[in-house]
Structures are given as C-alpha cells and as structure tokens.
Design an enzyme around this catalytic site. Structure first.
Site, PDB file in Angstrom:
ATOM      1  N   ILE A 131       0.815  -1.208   0.000  1.00  0.00           N
ATOM      2  CA  ILE A 131       0.000   0.000   0.000  1.00  0.00           C
ATOM      3  C   ILE A 131       0.852   1.261   0.000  1.00  0.00           C
ATOM      4  O   ILE A 131       0.439   2.291  -0.545  1.00  0.00           O
ATOM      5  CB  ILE A 131      -1.000   0.001   1.195  1.00  0.00           C
ATOM      6  CG1 ILE A 131      -2.021   1.129   1.025  1.00  0.00           C
ATOM      7  CG2 ILE A 131      -0.269   0.095   2.523  1.00  0.00           C
ATOM      8  CD1 ILE A 131      -2.770   1.114  -0.295  1.00  0.00           C
TER       9      ILE A 131
ATOM     10  N   GLU B 260      -7.836  -2.371   5.597  1.00  0.00           N
ATOM     11  CA  GLU B 260      -7.605  -2.901   6.939  1.00  0.00           C
ATOM     12  C   GLU B 260      -6.409  -3.838   6.969  1.00  0.00           C
ATOM     13  O   GLU B 260      -5.911  -4.269   5.941  1.00  0.00           O
ATOM     14  CB  GLU B 260      -8.843  -3.630   7.442  1.00  0.00           C
ATOM     15  CG  GLU B 260      -9.624  -4.423   6.410  1.00  0.00           C
ATOM     16  CD  GLU B 260      -8.831  -5.431   5.635  1.00  0.00           C
ATOM     17  OE1 GLU B 260      -8.059  -6.198   6.255  1.00  0.00           O
ATOM     18  OE2 GLU B 260      -8.954  -5.483   4.409  1.00  0.00           O
TER      19      GLU B 260
ATOM     20  N   GLY C  39      -5.819  -7.065   0.949  1.00  0.00           N
ATOM     21  CA  GLY C  39      -6.295  -6.119   1.949  1.00  0.00           C
ATOM     22  C   GLY C  39      -5.469  -4.868   1.932  1.00  0.00           C
ATOM     23  O   GLY C  39      -4.968  -4.446   0.880  1.00  0.00           O
ATOM     24  N   GLU C  40      -5.330  -4.223   3.086  1.00  0.00           N
ATOM     25  CA  GLU C  40      -4.568  -2.987   3.305  1.00  0.00           C
ATOM     26  C   GLU C  40      -4.881  -1.882   2.301  1.00  0.00           C
ATOM     27  O   GLU C  40      -4.043  -1.064   1.969  1.00  0.00           O
ATOM     28  CB  GLU C  40      -3.067  -3.262   3.373  1.00  0.00           C
ATOM     29  CG  GLU C  40      -2.381  -3.786   2.129  1.00  0.00           C
ATOM     30  CD  GLU C  40      -0.935  -4.217   2.364  1.00  0.00           C
ATOM     31  OE1 GLU C  40      -0.070  -3.797   1.571  1.00  0.00           O
ATOM     32  OE2 GLU C  40      -0.673  -4.970   3.327  1.00  0.00           O
ATOM     33  N   ALA C  41      -6.129  -1.856   1.786  1.00  0.00           N
ATOM     34  CA  ALA C  41      -6.623  -0.819   0.862  1.00  0.00           C
ATOM     35  C   ALA C  41      -5.960  -0.865  -0.501  1.00  0.00           C
ATOM     36  O   ALA C  41      -6.057   0.091  -1.275  1.00  0.00           O
ATOM     37  CB  ALA C  41      -6.487   0.579   1.468  1.00  0.00           C
TER      38      ALA C  41
END
Length: 341
Positions: A105, A163, A307-309
């Site tokens: 990210i 997240e 995940g992690e945007a």
C-alpha cells in the site's frame, strides 16, 4: 456526538439522518453528458462514476485532487484458534512495515499521490474470542467507530478504506453469515492461504461462533452483531464511512473484510452505502456473495486478496479519469462537431 462517550444509540441517531445526494449537481452532470463530443453512453461506467462523484461531492464538476488512503489495524482474539496461516503478531509487524514504507500500500499510495494514514486500534489488546463471548463490548465498538470517523477530514475528495488484522477474513465471514444468513462453509475462504484441514478448522470456528451468538443473530440488530462477532478495525471502517457521508466525501471500499464492515451499515439502512463504491472484487470467494447481498458492482477484478486498501488505491485513477473526461471534454458546440442526426 460526544467523542468521549460514544454509544450505539448515538450512532443509530446519525444513521437515521444521513444526508442524501446532491440532485442539482447530478442534474447538471447528466445535462453536460448529453453535450460532450461522444455518442451517448460511450464512456460506459466512467459516465456513471462522474455522476456519482458529483452527487456525493456536491459539485457539478467533480474532482479527485486530494485522495486519502486510510488503513485500520486491529487484533483478533479468534486468531488464537488457528484460523490463519500467519501468527497473530504479524498484525503489529505489518503495521511497522506500513510505517517504514515497505508494504504494497505504500507503493500504491505513492503511485497515486495519496495521503496514506495508518490507524492502530489497541493492538496490544485483542478483541475477545467470539466463539466464547462477544468480541467487543458496545462501548469498545462505539469507541472504535468514533475513532474511525477521524479519517474523514474536510478537504479530502475521495476516501479509500482498508484494513490489516490477522484472522480478519474469519471475522468477515462470521459477520456476513450473521448479517445475511448461511454457514461458515458459505462464507469462508483461504484468507492468508489456509486449505485442507486448516480451512475445515476455520469453517468449524465460524459455525461455533454462529451457534454461540444465535440469540443476537435472531435479534437482527447490525450494530449489536458488529460488537458480537466483529473487530475494532471493522467498527472503525464503519465509522469512517458514516463520517464521510456527513462530510460529502465519496468512499472507495477495498476487499472482503472492508466490505463486510460496510455491510453493517447496509444492514441498518439499505441506502447507507450509496456514497460508496467497492473498488475491486477480492479473490476471497465470500466477497462475490457479499457483493450480491449489498447490490454492489466492483470497479476492478484483479484476483487480489491482500487487503490494506490495495484495491481501493488502484481504483483511484479510474475516478480521476472519469472526472477529467467529464470536466475537460469539449461540447459539440465548442468543438464545432456535428451532433447526432
């Protein structure tokens, strides 16, 4: 809302009074779309996205100049049940990696010139094992929602949510089953890569939690279910979505866990996510089922499940393109091009 003593009752009051779309801005966008130098509808979903941005930014010329990526990190007591391929301490280790600039990210946020913020939620104090009790008290869940609301600061023109939390696909699957029905097998997937006996254990843990919380599920109150089987980062994402709506900031949701957090609000009000778009369809099988349940069509499908945007950040250039085409294209009259006969 009193930030020192947030409660679910206050959250419910806010959800009952969410602002709607700016219909005047929408009308102006639709009118301009008919005048631009292109056949009607030829830009496909870019035209839809320009209209959506205008509705929720409240301006007829939407823009994406100040994107923010917000990653919420939480720890889960259910992680101790062996539902992930990675140990629980990886959550804190990955947060350090975010802060050091070494995660995916970080690179994606840099590529789109976004403001990246990492929000840590009591990482030294995991939520409860929700097979044995509630994951959170109402007070803890409401506090996490209030904390998440801080991500939607004035001046941001798109908020990308994501997240980090080992075991959060187990939490997502359990929360989705509680909200929409079904079993662990219906909603669980490999997450970080579990398969075989490990996946069977994950499914069994979810079913155990669903049986334990059967009374709460029958009561059908989404916020209570969030406290019962959710996670702090899930609550924070829900709070960020609510605050973004109040601040007229459109939202891009990331993958399975992030969309599951948003689904709590959908369970309360089917229009609570109108200012949100799901950025991508995760490779996690439950995400496809969840998208159908909340009526969302993702912008991308790249077989990602990080995940992690990450997926939310990847969708920002699409929104930039939609705004650029809408604002910058000439009309038929300006370009001296003959319109449709």
């Amino acid at each position: 809302m009193n930030a020192q003593t947030p409660t679910f009752d206050e959250m419910r009051r806010i959800l009952r009074d969410l602002p709607g779309p700016d219909l005047e801005a929408q009308t102006q966008v639709v009118r301009r779309q008919t005048e631009l130098t292109k056949p009607p509808g030829s830009l496909g979903r870019l035209e839809e996205l320009a209209e959506w941005l205008a509705c929720w930014q409240g301006r007829a010329q939407p823009r994406i100049e100040r994107p923010r990526v917000a990653v919420f990190a939480g720890t889960h007591g259910v992680a101790r049940r062996g539902v992930s391929a990675y140990p629980p301490e990886v959550t804190q280790q990955m947060v350090k990696n975010f802060l050091d600039g070494g995660a995916a990210i970080n690179q994606l946020a840099g590529a789109i010139d976004a403001d990246l913020r990492i929000y840590e939620l009591a990482l030294d104090h995991p939520t409860g094992d929700f097979t044995q009790g509630s994951a959170m008290s109402e007070a803890r869940a409401a506090n996490a929602m209030a904390y998440g609301m801080m991500a939607a600061e004035p001046g941001i023109d798109i908020l990308c949510l994501g997240e980090m939390g080992i075991a959060n696909t187990t939490t997502a699957a359990t929360l989705c089953a509680a909200l929409f029905g079904g079993t662990g097998e219906d909603w669980a997937g490999p997450g970080t890569g579990v398969q075989g006996a490990a996946l069977a254990n994950k499914i069994a843990v979810i079913d155990e939690a669903l049986a334990f919380h059967s009374d709460a599920i029958a009561a059908r109150d989404p916020l209570t279910l969030l406290a019962s089987v959710g996670g702090e980062e899930f609550a924070a994402i829900a709070g960020a979505i609510v605050a973004a709506r109040m601040g007229r900031i459109p939202v891009l949701l990331d993958g399975y866990a992030c969309t599951a957090a948003a689904a709590v609000l959908f369970g309360y009000d089917r229009h609570a996510l109108d200012h949100c778009k799901v950025a991508h369809r995760s490779a996690e099988p439950g995400h496809r089922r969840l998208l159908a349940a909340i009526g969302q069509r993702p912008l991308l499908a790249l077989d990602m499940r990080l995940g992690e945007a990450s997926g939310a950040a990847l969708a920002v250039p699409i929104l930039k393109a939609a705004a650029a085409c809408h604002n910058g294209m000439a009309t038929f009259a300006e370009a001296g091009v003959s319109g449709k006969a």
